[in-house]
Motif scaffolding. Structure first.
Motif, PDB file in Angstrom:
ATOM      1  N   ALA A   5     -16.075   2.042 -55.619  1.00  0.00           N
ATOM      2  CA  ALA A   5     -16.955   1.423 -54.630  1.00  0.00           C
ATOM      3  C   ALA A   5     -16.266   1.430 -53.273  1.00  0.00           C
ATOM      4  N   VAL A   6     -16.961   1.919 -52.259  1.00  0.00           N
ATOM      5  CA  VAL A   6     -16.425   1.973 -50.894  1.00  0.00           C
ATOM      6  C   VAL A   6     -17.383   1.178 -50.020  1.00  0.00           C
ATOM      7  N   ALA A   7     -16.933   0.026 -49.534  1.00  0.00           N
ATOM      8  CA  ALA A   7     -17.845  -0.937 -48.914  1.00  0.00           C
ATOM      9  C   ALA A   7     -17.388  -1.348 -47.520  1.00  0.00           C
ATOM     10  N   ILE A   8     -18.364  -1.534 -46.644  1.00  0.00           N
ATOM     11  CA  ILE A   8     -18.134  -2.156 -45.352  1.00  0.00           C
ATOM     12  C   ILE A   8     -18.334  -3.654 -45.525  1.00  0.00           C
ATOM     13  N   ILE A   9     -17.379  -4.456 -45.100  1.00  0.00           N
ATOM     14  CA  ILE A   9     -17.584  -5.895 -45.088  1.00  0.00           C
ATOM     15  C   ILE A   9     -18.065  -6.261 -43.686  1.00  0.00           C
ATOM     16  N   CYS A  10     -19.274  -6.805 -43.587  1.00  0.00           N
ATOM     17  CA  CYS A  10     -19.915  -6.875 -42.279  1.00  0.00           C
ATOM     18  C   CYS A  10     -20.843  -8.073 -42.153  1.00  0.00           C
ATOM     19  N   LYS A  11     -21.177  -8.362 -40.900  1.00  0.00           N
ATOM     20  CA  LYS A  11     -22.193  -9.337 -40.555  1.00  0.00           C
ATOM     21  C   LYS A  11     -23.348  -8.565 -39.919  1.00  0.00           C
ATOM     22  N   THR A  12     -24.572  -8.830 -40.338  1.00  0.00           N
ATOM     23  CA  THR A  12     -25.721  -8.148 -39.750  1.00  0.00           C
ATOM     24  C   THR A  12     -25.752  -8.444 -38.257  1.00  0.00           C
ATOM     25  N   PRO A  13     -25.809  -7.415 -37.402  1.00  0.00           N
ATOM     26  CA  PRO A  13     -25.695  -7.630 -35.951  1.00  0.00           C
ATOM     27  C   PRO A  13     -26.794  -8.527 -35.388  1.00  0.00           C
ATOM     28  N   ALA A  14     -26.377  -9.426 -34.484  1.00  0.00           N
ATOM     29  CA  ALA A  14     -27.302 -10.305 -33.771  1.00  0.00           C
ATOM     30  C   ALA A  14     -26.660 -10.704 -32.451  1.00  0.00           C
ATOM     31  N   PRO A  15     -27.404 -10.684 -31.325  1.00  0.00           N
ATOM     32  CA  PRO A  15     -26.831 -11.062 -30.023  1.00  0.00           C
ATOM     33  C   PRO A  15     -26.229 -12.464 -30.064  1.00  0.00           C
ATOM     34  N   GLY A  16     -25.041 -12.586 -29.489  1.00  0.00           N
ATOM     35  CA  GLY A  16     -24.353 -13.861 -29.444  1.00  0.00           C
ATOM     36  C   GLY A  16     -23.571 -14.193 -30.695  1.00  0.00           C
ATOM     37  N   ASP A  41     -22.338   4.328 -38.098  1.00  0.00           N
ATOM     38  CA  ASP A  41     -21.403   5.453 -38.115  1.00  0.00           C
ATOM     39  C   ASP A  41     -20.454   5.393 -39.300  1.00  0.00           C
ATOM     40  N   LEU A  42     -19.927   4.208 -39.578  1.00  0.00           N
ATOM     41  CA  LEU A  42     -19.007   4.084 -40.713  1.00  0.00           C
ATOM     42  C   LEU A  42     -19.729   4.339 -42.031  1.00  0.00           C
ATOM     43  N   SER A  43     -20.961   3.862 -42.148  1.00  0.00           N
ATOM     44  CA  SER A  43     -21.702   4.115 -43.386  1.00  0.00           C
ATOM     45  C   SER A  43     -22.035   5.597 -43.538  1.00  0.00           C
ATOM     46  N   GLY A  57     -21.365   3.918 -52.033  1.00  0.00           N
ATOM     47  CA  GLY A  57     -21.311   3.117 -50.831  1.00  0.00           C
ATOM     48  C   GLY A  57     -22.011   1.777 -50.959  1.00  0.00           C
ATOM     49  N   TYR A  58     -21.457   0.771 -50.291  1.00  0.00           N
ATOM     50  CA  TYR A  58     -22.021  -0.577 -50.287  1.00  0.00           C
ATOM     51  C   TYR A  58     -21.800  -1.218 -48.922  1.00  0.00           C
ATOM     52  N   GLY A 106     -12.542   1.207 -59.054  1.00  0.00           N
ATOM     53  CA  GLY A 106     -11.800   0.627 -57.940  1.00  0.00           C
ATOM     54  C   GLY A 106     -12.779   0.193 -56.874  1.00  0.00           C
ATOM     55  N   ALA A 107     -12.287  -0.592 -55.927  1.00  0.00           N
ATOM     56  CA  ALA A 107     -13.133  -1.075 -54.836  1.00  0.00           C
ATOM     57  C   ALA A 107     -12.333  -1.091 -53.545  1.00  0.00           C
ATOM     58  N   ILE A 108     -12.947  -0.596 -52.485  1.00  0.00           N
ATOM     59  CA  ILE A 108     -12.333  -0.555 -51.158  1.00  0.00           C
ATOM     60  C   ILE A 108     -13.216  -1.357 -50.213  1.00  0.00           C
ATOM     61  N   LEU A 109     -12.603  -2.266 -49.459  1.00  0.00           N
ATOM     62  CA  LEU A 109     -13.311  -3.013 -48.424  1.00  0.00           C
ATOM     63  C   LEU A 109     -12.786  -2.587 -47.065  1.00  0.00           C
ATOM     64  N   ILE A 110     -13.706  -2.178 -46.192  1.00  0.00           N
ATOM     65  CA  ILE A 110     -13.374  -1.659 -44.867  1.00  0.00           C
ATOM     66  C   ILE A 110     -13.933  -2.609 -43.822  1.00  0.00           C
ATOM     67  N   ASN A 111     -13.135  -2.923 -42.794  1.00  0.00           N
ATOM     68  CA  ASN A 111     -13.688  -3.734 -41.716  1.00  0.00           C
ATOM     69  C   ASN A 111     -14.773  -2.940 -40.987  1.00  0.00           C
ATOM     70  N   SER A 112     -15.665  -3.655 -40.322  1.00  0.00           N
ATOM     71  CA  SER A 112     -16.809  -2.993 -39.678  1.00  0.00           C
ATOM     72  C   SER A 112     -16.531  -2.618 -38.231  1.00  0.00           C
ATOM     73  N   ASP A 113     -15.257  -2.651 -37.815  1.00  0.00           N
ATOM     74  CA  ASP A 113     -14.889  -2.405 -36.415  1.00  0.00           C
ATOM     75  C   ASP A 113     -14.229  -1.052 -36.191  1.00  0.00           C
TER      76      ASP A 113
END
Length: 246
Positions: A5-16, A41-43, A57-58, A106-113
Protein backbone atom coordinates in the motif's frame (compact mmCIF):
# COMPACT_ATOMS: atom_id res chain seq x y z
CA UNK A 1 -1.52 -10.19 -0.69
CA UNK A 2 1.87 -9.41 -2.28
CA UNK A 3 1.11 -5.75 -3.00
CA UNK A 4 2.38 -2.81 -0.97
CA UNK A 5 0.00 0.00 0.00
CA UNK A 6 1.38 3.40 -1.02
CA UNK A 7 -0.62 6.19 0.60
CA UNK A 8 -0.68 9.95 0.86
CA UNK A 9 -1.51 11.12 4.37
CA UNK A 10 -3.48 14.28 3.74
CA UNK A 11 -6.14 16.78 4.68
CA UNK A 12 -8.77 17.57 2.03
CA UNK A 13 -7.85 21.10 0.82
CA UNK A 14 -9.89 24.03 2.12
CA UNK A 15 -9.05 27.78 2.24
CA UNK A 16 -7.72 28.83 5.62
CA UNK A 17 -7.11 25.22 6.68
CA UNK A 18 -4.53 24.00 4.16
CA UNK A 19 -0.81 24.71 3.95
CA UNK A 20 -1.19 27.77 6.19
CA UNK A 21 2.58 28.08 6.63
CA UNK A 22 2.78 29.00 2.94
CA UNK A 23 0.91 32.24 3.65
CA UNK A 24 2.79 34.43 2.94
CA UNK A 25 3.87 34.31 0.15
CA UNK A 26 0.61 32.63 -0.94
CA UNK A 27 -2.89 33.85 -0.14
CA UNK A 28 -5.14 31.43 1.81
CA UNK A 29 -7.09 30.47 -1.30
CA UNK A 30 -3.82 29.84 -3.14
CA UNK A 31 -2.66 27.63 -0.27
CA UNK A 32 -5.74 25.45 -0.74
CA UNK A 33 -5.26 25.44 -4.50
CA UNK A 34 -1.63 24.39 -4.34
CA UNK A 35 -2.49 21.73 -1.76
CA UNK A 36 -4.92 20.24 -4.28
CA UNK A 37 -2.17 20.37 -6.92
CA UNK A 38 0.26 18.57 -4.61
CA UNK A 39 -2.21 15.77 -3.90
CA UNK A 40 -3.13 15.37 -7.57
CA UNK A 41 0.50 15.26 -8.70
CA UNK A 42 1.69 12.89 -5.99
CA UNK A 43 -1.24 10.56 -6.57
CA UNK A 44 -0.41 10.54 -10.30
CA UNK A 45 3.12 9.41 -9.42
CA UNK A 46 1.69 6.67 -7.20
CA UNK A 47 -0.68 5.63 -9.99
CA UNK A 48 2.28 5.22 -12.35
CA UNK A 49 3.91 3.03 -9.71
CA UNK A 50 0.80 0.90 -9.15
CA UNK A 51 0.54 0.30 -12.88
CA UNK A 52 3.61 -1.91 -12.45
CA UNK A 53 1.42 -4.39 -10.57
CA UNK A 54 2.78 -4.72 -7.04
CA UNK A 55 1.42 -1.63 -5.30
CA UNK A 56 -1.96 -0.09 -4.52
CA UNK A 57 -2.63 3.62 -4.03
CA UNK A 58 -4.55 5.15 -1.13
CA UNK A 59 -5.28 8.43 0.57
CA UNK A 60 -5.25 8.31 4.38
CA UNK A 61 -7.35 11.42 4.83
CA UNK A 62 -9.18 13.80 7.11
CA UNK A 63 -11.78 15.18 7.79
CA UNK A 64 -14.66 12.75 7.47
CA UNK A 65 -17.35 13.95 5.09
CA UNK A 66 -14.92 15.38 2.50
CA UNK A 67 -14.64 12.22 0.42
CA UNK A 68 -16.34 13.66 -2.67
CA UNK A 69 -13.99 16.65 -2.83
CA UNK A 70 -10.92 14.52 -2.25
CA UNK A 71 -11.73 11.83 -4.80
CA UNK A 72 -11.87 14.49 -7.52
CA UNK A 73 -8.11 14.88 -7.03
CA UNK A 74 -7.27 11.16 -7.07
CA UNK A 75 -7.03 8.40 -9.68
CA UNK A 76 -10.16 6.27 -9.91
CA UNK A 77 -8.57 3.16 -8.40
CA UNK A 78 -7.34 4.89 -5.22
CA UNK A 79 -8.69 3.63 -1.92
CA UNK A 80 -9.71 5.91 0.96
CA UNK A 81 -8.79 5.25 4.60
CA UNK A 82 -9.98 7.72 7.23
CA UNK A 83 -7.31 8.99 9.63
CA UNK A 84 -7.62 8.26 13.32
CA UNK A 85 -7.67 10.73 16.20
CA UNK A 86 -4.71 12.03 18.18
CA UNK A 87 -1.36 13.56 17.33
CA UNK A 88 0.56 12.90 14.15
CA UNK A 89 2.28 9.87 15.64
CA UNK A 90 -1.02 8.22 16.56
CA UNK A 91 -2.41 8.94 13.12
CA UNK A 92 0.66 7.56 11.36
CA UNK A 93 0.66 4.45 13.49
CA UNK A 94 -3.04 3.80 12.88
CA UNK A 95 -2.69 4.56 9.18
CA UNK A 96 0.06 1.97 8.80
CA UNK A 97 -1.90 -0.59 10.85
CA UNK A 98 -5.12 0.03 8.90
CA UNK A 99 -3.38 -0.43 5.54
CA UNK A 100 -1.60 -3.60 6.66
CA UNK A 101 -4.91 -4.93 8.01
CA UNK A 102 -6.23 -4.81 4.44
CA UNK A 103 -3.79 -7.61 3.67
CA UNK A 104 -0.90 -5.75 2.07
CA UNK A 105 2.67 -6.94 2.44
CA UNK A 106 3.79 -3.45 3.45
CA UNK A 107 2.52 0.09 3.81
CA UNK A 108 4.12 3.43 2.94
CA UNK A 109 2.83 6.78 4.19
CA UNK A 110 3.93 9.86 2.24
CA UNK A 111 3.46 13.45 3.34
CA UNK A 112 1.27 15.51 1.01
CA UNK A 113 3.84 18.32 0.61
CA UNK A 114 6.21 16.68 -1.90
CA UNK A 115 4.65 16.90 -5.37
CA UNK A 116 7.91 16.16 -7.22
CA UNK A 117 8.86 13.10 -5.14
CA UNK A 118 10.53 10.74 -7.64
CA UNK A 119 8.75 7.51 -8.49
CA UNK A 120 12.13 5.76 -8.35
CA UNK A 121 12.32 6.33 -4.58
CA UNK A 122 8.90 4.77 -4.10
CA UNK A 123 9.91 1.83 -6.29
CA UNK A 124 12.94 1.24 -4.05
CA UNK A 125 10.73 1.45 -0.97
CA UNK A 126 8.24 -1.08 -2.34
CA UNK A 127 11.02 -3.54 -3.16
CA UNK A 128 12.56 -3.15 0.30
CA UNK A 129 9.26 -3.82 2.09
CA UNK A 130 8.70 -7.02 0.12
CA UNK A 131 11.91 -8.38 1.63
CA UNK A 132 10.87 -8.66 5.28
CA UNK A 133 10.31 -6.76 8.51
CA UNK A 134 12.04 -3.38 8.27
CA UNK A 135 11.48 0.36 8.19
CA UNK A 136 12.10 2.32 4.99
CA UNK A 137 12.75 6.05 5.21
CA UNK A 138 13.35 8.95 2.86
CA UNK A 139 14.80 11.69 5.09
CA UNK A 140 13.43 15.20 4.65
CA UNK A 141 15.64 18.28 4.54
CA UNK A 142 13.94 19.70 7.64
CA UNK A 143 14.99 16.79 9.85
CA UNK A 144 11.85 14.71 9.49
CA UNK A 145 11.06 12.22 6.77
CA UNK A 146 9.24 12.52 3.46
CA UNK A 147 7.84 9.02 3.77
CA UNK A 148 8.01 6.02 6.05
CA UNK A 149 7.28 2.41 5.13
CA UNK A 150 6.78 -0.65 7.31
CA UNK A 151 5.93 -4.29 6.69
CA UNK A 152 4.59 -4.72 10.25
CA UNK A 153 3.18 -2.24 12.79
CA UNK A 154 5.81 -0.74 15.10
CA UNK A 155 4.11 1.81 17.39
CA UNK A 156 7.41 2.57 19.13
CA UNK A 157 8.52 4.54 16.09
CA UNK A 158 5.69 7.05 16.51
CA UNK A 159 4.91 7.40 20.22
CA UNK A 160 5.88 10.62 22.05
CA UNK A 161 7.84 11.94 19.09
CA UNK A 162 8.62 15.70 18.99
CA UNK A 163 6.89 16.22 15.65
CA UNK A 164 7.75 19.25 13.49
CA UNK A 165 11.27 19.42 14.93
CA UNK A 166 14.65 18.54 13.34
CA UNK A 167 14.95 15.57 15.71
CA UNK A 168 12.33 13.32 14.12
CA UNK A 169 14.51 11.45 11.65
CA UNK A 170 17.35 10.94 14.14
CA UNK A 171 15.04 9.69 16.86
CA UNK A 172 13.30 7.35 14.44
CA UNK A 173 16.65 5.74 13.61
CA UNK A 174 17.48 5.43 17.31
CA UNK A 175 14.17 3.77 18.10
CA UNK A 176 14.53 1.34 15.20
CA UNK A 177 17.97 0.41 16.56
CA UNK A 178 16.54 -0.07 20.06
CA UNK A 179 14.00 -2.64 18.81
CA UNK A 180 16.49 -4.27 16.39
CA UNK A 181 14.43 -3.23 13.37
CA UNK A 182 16.47 -3.06 10.15
CA UNK A 183 16.50 0.36 8.46
CA UNK A 184 16.61 1.05 4.74
CA UNK A 185 17.47 4.70 4.10
CA UNK A 186 16.80 6.07 0.65
CA UNK A 187 17.77 9.39 -0.92
CA UNK A 188 16.38 12.48 0.82
CA UNK A 189 13.66 14.74 -0.54
CA UNK A 190 11.96 17.92 0.59
CA UNK A 191 8.59 19.16 1.84
CA UNK A 192 7.03 22.34 0.50
CA UNK A 193 5.66 23.93 3.66
CA UNK A 194 7.07 27.46 3.94
CA UNK A 195 8.38 30.35 1.84
CA UNK A 196 11.91 28.94 1.57
CA UNK A 197 10.79 25.49 0.39
CA UNK A 198 8.31 27.08 -2.03
CA UNK A 199 11.25 28.95 -3.56
CA UNK A 200 13.11 25.62 -3.79
CA UNK A 201 10.11 24.13 -5.60
CA UNK A 202 10.16 26.99 -8.11
CA UNK A 203 13.86 26.43 -8.76
CA UNK A 204 13.35 22.71 -9.27
CA UNK A 205 10.45 23.29 -11.68
CA UNK A 206 12.72 25.72 -13.57
CA UNK A 207 15.05 22.77 -14.13
CA UNK A 208 17.80 23.80 -11.73
CA UNK A 209 19.69 20.98 -9.97
CA UNK A 210 18.91 20.02 -6.40
CA UNK A 211 22.11 19.81 -4.37
CA UNK A 212 20.85 16.95 -2.19
CA UNK A 213 19.45 14.76 -4.97
CA UNK A 214 21.44 12.14 -6.90
CA UNK A 215 22.08 13.40 -10.41
CA UNK A 216 20.54 10.29 -11.98
CA UNK A 217 17.28 10.51 -10.02
CA UNK A 218 14.56 11.23 -12.56
CA UNK A 219 12.37 14.25 -11.81
CA UNK A 220 8.60 14.02 -11.69
CA UNK A 221 6.86 16.60 -13.88
CA UNK A 222 4.27 17.61 -11.22
CA UNK A 223 2.11 19.00 -14.01
CA UNK A 224 -0.62 20.60 -11.91
CA UNK A 225 1.83 22.17 -9.48
CA UNK A 226 3.95 23.49 -12.35
CA UNK A 227 0.84 25.01 -13.95
CA UNK A 228 -0.06 26.70 -10.65
CA UNK A 229 3.44 28.20 -10.37
CA UNK A 230 3.29 29.47 -13.97
CA UNK A 231 -0.14 31.08 -13.44
CA UNK A 232 0.98 32.75 -10.24
CA UNK A 233 4.12 34.13 -11.86
CA UNK A 234 2.16 35.40 -14.85
CA UNK A 235 -0.34 37.16 -12.60
CA UNK A 236 2.47 38.75 -10.56
CA UNK A 237 4.30 39.97 -13.67
CA UNK A 238 1.11 41.56 -14.98
CA UNK A 239 0.60 43.69 -11.87
CA UNK A 240 3.17 46.45 -12.64
CA UNK A 241 1.78 46.88 -16.16
CA UNK A 242 -1.77 47.14 -14.80
CA UNK A 243 -0.66 49.65 -12.18
CA UNK A 244 1.06 51.76 -14.82
CA UNK A 245 -1.99 51.73 -17.05
CA UNK A 246 -4.11 52.96 -14.13
Amino acid sequence: MSTVAVAIICKTPAPGKSKTRLSPPLRPEECAEISACFIADLSATIAALTAEGDAQGYAVYTPAGTEAALTRLLPLDFGLVLQGEGDLGQRLDKGIADLLALGHAGAILINSDSPTLPKALLREAVEALKSGDRVVLSPALDGGYTFIGLSRPHPQLFADMPWSTPEVHRLTLERAHDIALPVVELAPWYDVDDAASYALLERELDGLPLSFAPADLARQPAARTAAFVRRRRAAASALPAQAGAA
